[in-house]
Design a protein around this motif. Sequence first.
Motif, mmCIF file in Angstrom:
data_model
loop_
_atom_site.group_PDB
_atom_site.id
_atom_site.type_symbol
_atom_site.label_atom_id
_atom_site.label_comp_id
_atom_site.label_asym_id
_atom_site.label_seq_id
_atom_site.Cartn_x
_atom_site.Cartn_y
_atom_site.Cartn_z
ATOM 1 N N TYR A 1 -51.844 1.843 -28.315
ATOM 2 C CA TYR A 1 -49.925 1.377 -27.695
ATOM 3 C C TYR A 1 -49.013 2.252 -28.862
ATOM 4 N N GLY A 2 -49.766 2.486 -29.857
ATOM 5 C CA GLY A 2 -48.768 2.556 -30.974
ATOM 6 C C GLY A 2 -49.093 4.257 -31.578
ATOM 7 N N LEU A 3 -50.464 4.867 -31.421
ATOM 8 C CA LEU A 3 -50.842 6.031 -31.311
ATOM 9 C C LEU A 3 -50.283 6.876 -29.853
ATOM 10 N N ILE A 4 -50.199 5.814 -28.759
ATOM 11 C CA ILE A 4 -50.172 7.351 -27.548
ATOM 12 C C ILE A 4 -48.322 7.379 -27.869
ATOM 13 N N TYR A 5 -47.674 6.111 -28.645
ATOM 14 C CA TYR A 5 -46.444 5.768 -28.489
ATOM 15 C C TYR A 5 -46.245 7.713 -29.290
ATOM 16 N N GLN A 6 -46.828 7.405 -31.543
ATOM 17 C CA GLN A 6 -46.405 8.651 -31.840
ATOM 18 C C GLN A 6 -46.993 9.640 -31.138
ATOM 19 N N LEU A 7 -47.912 9.850 -30.516
ATOM 20 C CA LEU A 7 -47.781 11.273 -29.773
ATOM 21 C C LEU A 7 -46.292 11.659 -28.918
ATOM 22 N N ILE A 8 -46.077 11.416 -28.356
ATOM 23 C CA ILE A 8 -44.842 11.490 -26.697
ATOM 24 C C ILE A 8 -44.216 11.686 -28.140
ATOM 25 N N VAL A 9 -43.600 10.703 -29.355
ATOM 26 C CA VAL A 9 -42.094 10.812 -29.781
ATOM 27 C C VAL A 9 -41.924 12.096 -31.087
ATOM 28 N N SER A 10 -43.337 12.372 -31.480
ATOM 29 C CA SER A 10 -43.526 12.878 -32.758
ATOM 30 C C SER A 10 -43.971 15.077 -32.113
ATOM 31 N N ARG A 11 -43.764 14.734 -30.122
ATOM 32 C CA ARG A 11 -44.051 16.114 -29.629
ATOM 33 C C ARG A 11 -43.262 17.051 -30.500
#
Length: 196
Positions: free
Chosen positions: A175-185
């Motif tokens: 969950y945390g990894l996907i969220y970071q991938l989305i917000v850090s694009r």
Amino acid sequence: MKFNIKFIAGILSLIIFIIIISISDKSTVNYKLEKINLQLYSLSLYGDGCYLYNVTDGYFIIKNKGPGINYIVPLVEYVNTTSFIFCNQTIHYSVTVEECPPIWYPCNVSCTPEGICPMIKCPEYTCFNMTYHINITYPIIIANNDIFLYDNNVYCYSENICNIIYQLLPREYLYGLIYQLIVSRPPVVPVVPVSK
């Protein structure tokens, strides 16, 4: 008679102990290596949740078998790496983040005495909420910031034998990894030509 009962009880205890050890050993092994040739092994992965895999005397080869989650499509055919993450976890959830892409407008520019007025555009930022729907129902591999489908497409190359170390990651890791991938694009900034 007492000696026989103690002997039988000791044998039964030993058998139960061996069974418990063998069951616990099977439950902790989350991969299987199968030799393909002298230096290449096929790596089959098992287990629920996410695991970090490392190799100390070689490297992993991960072949691309198609897109990962909805919005990330790896553009590489394969990846060589010494570590990767295997996740076998079903996830259905949505993430809403604020995005502020640039909108380009003409800038106020002074003209030169020769009458040349450059056409320059300047960005203005308008923010809005963007919702990403995440659906993962199949095992995935995460390596070098790429996400791959897992379909027996992981290999280990080593001149000796693949010494693999792995560890279970926290349940919330994916969950945390996907969220970071989305917000850090990084935002997509179009190149605006400057004409004279």
